[in-house]
Write a protein that holds these residues in place. Structure first.
Motif, PDB file in Angstrom:
ATOM      1  N   ARG A   1      38.118 127.377 -95.153  1.00 11.19           N
ATOM      2  CA  ARG A   1      36.873 126.944 -95.808  1.00 11.19           C
ATOM      3  C   ARG A   1      37.043 125.603 -96.513  1.00 11.19           C
ATOM      4  N   MET A   2      38.283 125.199 -96.751  1.00  8.48           N
ATOM      5  CA  MET A   2      38.560 123.923 -97.407  1.00  8.48           C
ATOM      6  C   MET A   2      38.718 122.850 -96.326  1.00  8.48           C
ATOM      7  N   ASN A   3      37.602 122.364 -95.808  1.00  9.74           N
ATOM      8  CA  ASN A   3      37.643 121.501 -94.633  1.00  9.74           C
ATOM      9  C   ASN A   3      36.885 120.191 -94.812  1.00  9.74           C
ATOM     10  N   ARG A   4      36.808 119.710 -96.040  1.00  8.77           N
ATOM     11  CA  ARG A   4      36.069 118.467 -96.300  1.00  8.77           C
ATOM     12  C   ARG A   4      36.945 117.239 -96.069  1.00  8.77           C
ATOM     13  N   ILE A   5      36.286 116.176 -95.639  1.00  7.54           N
ATOM     14  CA  ILE A   5      36.905 114.845 -95.646  1.00  7.54           C
ATOM     15  C   ILE A   5      36.478 114.196 -96.957  1.00  7.54           C
ATOM     16  N   ARG A   6      37.419 114.003 -97.844  1.00  5.39           N
ATOM     17  CA  ARG A   6      37.077 113.494 -99.173  1.00  5.39           C
ATOM     18  C   ARG A   6      36.834 111.982 -99.171  1.00  5.39           C
ATOM     19  N   GLU A   7      37.584 111.260 -98.360  1.00  6.01           N
ATOM     20  CA  GLU A   7      37.430 109.804 -98.373  1.00  6.01           C
ATOM     21  C   GLU A   7      38.123 109.191 -97.163  1.00  6.01           C
ATOM     22  N   ILE A   8      37.499 108.146 -96.610  1.00  2.59           N
ATOM     23  CA  ILE A   8      38.144 107.302 -95.607  1.00  2.59           C
ATOM     24  C   ILE A   8      38.092 105.868 -96.117  1.00  2.59           C
ATOM     25  N   ASP A   9      39.234 105.227 -96.179  1.00  2.00           N
ATOM     26  CA  ASP A   9      39.316 103.856 -96.665  1.00  2.00           C
ATOM     27  C   ASP A   9      39.901 102.992 -95.559  1.00  2.00           C
ATOM     28  N   THR A  10      39.057 102.191 -94.920  1.00  2.00           N
ATOM     29  CA  THR A  10      39.525 101.375 -93.790  1.00  2.00           C
ATOM     30  C   THR A  10      40.265 100.118 -94.234  1.00  2.00           C
ATOM     31  N   ALA A  11      40.202  99.803 -95.511  1.00  6.07           N
ATOM     32  CA  ALA A  11      41.014  98.685 -96.027  1.00  6.07           C
ATOM     33  C   ALA A  11      42.447  99.153 -96.236  1.00  6.07           C
ATOM     34  N   ASP A  12      42.592 100.316 -96.899  1.00  4.86           N
ATOM     35  CA  ASP A  12      43.917 100.898 -97.086  1.00  4.86           C
ATOM     36  C   ASP A  12      44.430 101.574 -95.820  1.00  4.86           C
ATOM     37  N   MET A  13      43.532 101.833 -94.876  1.00  8.36           N
ATOM     38  CA  MET A  13      43.854 102.591 -93.661  1.00  8.36           C
ATOM     39  C   MET A  13      44.388 103.970 -94.030  1.00  8.36           C
ATOM     40  N   THR A  14      43.596 104.682 -94.835  1.00  8.90           N
ATOM     41  CA  THR A  14      43.946 106.036 -95.234  1.00  8.90           C
ATOM     42  C   THR A  14      42.735 106.954 -95.110  1.00  8.90           C
ATOM     43  N   MET A  15      43.018 108.235 -95.001  1.00  7.02           N
ATOM     44  CA  MET A  15      41.996 109.265 -94.966  1.00  7.02           C
ATOM     45  C   MET A  15      42.471 110.430 -95.829  1.00  7.02           C
ATOM     46  N   THR A  16      41.666 110.800 -96.814  1.00  9.55           N
ATOM     47  CA  THR A  16      42.011 111.915 -97.700  1.00  9.55           C
ATOM     48  C   THR A  16      41.202 113.123 -97.279  1.00  9.55           C
TER      49      THR A  16
END
Length: 475
Positions: A99-114
């Protein structure tokens, strides 16, 4: 480890924490969480806790710590070694994070996905692609496996030769420790030299040291040029020689390099609808070459044709087909990805997830195949996997007509047979599947002494009551 039953009072308290959707107690709802993908284990549990937030995970773990209730963290339940199922006692609580399946953040400058731990790997790949990026971790179970699971097992997969295992694709973690405290290590830093790297301790621990609840993942530029080829090669040495040719031509372009035996490909063609051999005639050895570059003008098809022509002239490659489009590339990849399912449909098989130095892979395949055929006459070795990083799945299919149960009763003899060769070649008995429940008895022989003692000391320090995924990893 505690050995007390789960009380109705505990279930009532869990229900109060998690709400009506957060606790499964009906046996029909619990059943899918009690067995592994391979059907090796059938566990028991009075309930499945399904938290929807890190706070709820922490509350569940605190309650289990207070009552000394063992917990079995579970993601997509795709473990190949029984690492995510409870034992048969019925005293373990399953903690499912889907149930914990959210994408909290995508940062294309840092090239990260939380992302949260219950996010399915394929959904993470798709989200990265929608943002114009690439999350490169790829494996056969990516439509079911979750981020928390692949990190907790340090999953490898098809692109390890280029991007590394799950550990190399993670920058930061959030986790609930065995006492119920929340550690927020969701840092997006490429450099963070501040003492012990707790995140790396949790990655690969298979849920025995805490529950991963979220992660910061590394993203990469998306490929703008690609080429996929399927090749019939002369033998195992020729497969490795072809890998070296591509590596020497452009190491950064090799995204995956997979070996398959003729037997394995035959089974995929036989059992999986839509799988067909893209070459004119059958061979005893094949490789799949996957090239990719973020440069649109990389000329990878021309490169593949040139390297394959050289290899053909040298007698290493007998025939090859290069995909003309993405649909053909996917068909080629299906031949490789359907190996586990094809073996399952053919009958009983024993899996051996082993690794050796890349230079030793041909010798390992030959020696293991000969030893296995001698151990159980009529059995069929089915080696396949990631020759580019030294990880081969040295599987063995039962002899035709043999009772499956009788064959599986020889599982540890088969694993010991393979491991004897692997040890002699300086390898590992677990390359990417982990230890789980299946291989705990091997840890003393392979990692005994100071290494295993340090692991056990860490476990005692973080989980003094032994509630986190008991019976897994450590003997």
């Amino acid at each position: 480890m505690p050995d007390t039953p789960v009380s109705p009072t505990l279930l009532d308290r869990l229900s109060a924490i998690l709400g009506p959707r957060g606790l499964l107690t009906d046996p029909a709802d619990i059943a899918p969480h009690l067995t592994d993908w391979r059907g090796l284990y059938q566990g028991a549990s009075p309930a499945v806790a399904r938290p929807a937030s890190t706070e709820e995970v922490a509350a569940v773990v605190r309650l289990c710590a207070e009552t000394r209730t063992p917990l079995v963290p579970q993601g997509g339940n795709t473990s190949m070694v029984g690492g995510a199922v409870p034992d048969e006692s019925g005293r373990h609580l399953v903690l499912a994070l889907t149930r914990m399946n959210r994408i909290r953040e995508i940062d294309t400058a840092d090239m990260t996905m939380t992302v949260e731990a219950g996010l399915v790997l394929k959904a993470a790949q798709d989200a990265a692609a929608e943002a114009g990026c690439l999350f490169p971790l790829s494996l056969g179970a990516e439509g079911t496996a979750t981020i928390g699971g692949v990190l907790s097992t340090n999953a490898g997969g098809n692109t390890t030769v280029r991007y590394g295992n799950a550990r190399e694709l993670m920058l930061g973690l959030e986790a609930v420790l065995p006492d119920g405290s929340v550690w927020n290590g969701l840092r997006r830093l490429r450099k963070d030299n501040t003492g012990y790297a707790l995140r790396h301790l949790l990655v690969g621990a298979e849920g025995t040291l805490g529950v991963v609840t979220a992660a910061v993942l590394r993203l990469f530029p998306r490929p703008r040029d690609a080429a996929v080829a399927f090749c019939a090669v002369a033998d195992e040495d020729a497969a490795l020689a072809l890998f070296r040719r591509f590596r020497d031509r452009d190491d950064s372009a090799v995204r995956a390099f997979e070996y398959m035996s003729g037997t394995g490909v035959d089974l995929a063609v036989k059992h999986i609808e839509g799988v067909a051999l893209p070459l004119e005639s059958r061979a005893d050895h094949y490789v799949l070459v996957d090239l990719a570059s973020s440069r649109p003008d990389a000329g990878l098809r021309d490169m593949a044709e040139a390297v394959l022509a050289e290899a053909m002239e040298a007698g290493e490659v007998a025939d090859a087909a290069i995909a003309a489009n993405e649909a053909q590339a996917q068909k080629i990849w299906r031949i490789r990805e359907e190996h586990p399912e094809a073996q399952k449909r053919e009958g009983a098989s024993v899996k051996n997830d082993v690794s050796v130095p890349v230079s030793k892979v041909p010798e390992m395949i030959r020696r293991c195949s000969a030893a296995l055929a001698a151990l159980i006459p009529g059995s069929r070795p089915v080696p396949f996997g990631h020759i580019g990083d030294g990880n081969i799945h040295m599987n063995l299919e039962q002899p035709e007509g043999m009772d499956p149960a009788a064959f599986l009763a020889r599982s540890h003899d088969i694993m010991d047979c393979v491991n004897a060769v692997v040890r002699d070649l300086g390898g590992s008995f677990s390359a990417e599947h982990g230890i789980g429940r299946l291989k705990t008895d091997m840890m003393e022989a392979w990692r005994g002494g100071p290494e295993l003692a340090a692991m056990q000391a860490i476990k005692r320090a973080l989980d003094p009551h032994g509630i986190m995924n008991p019976g897994k990893v450590l003997p």
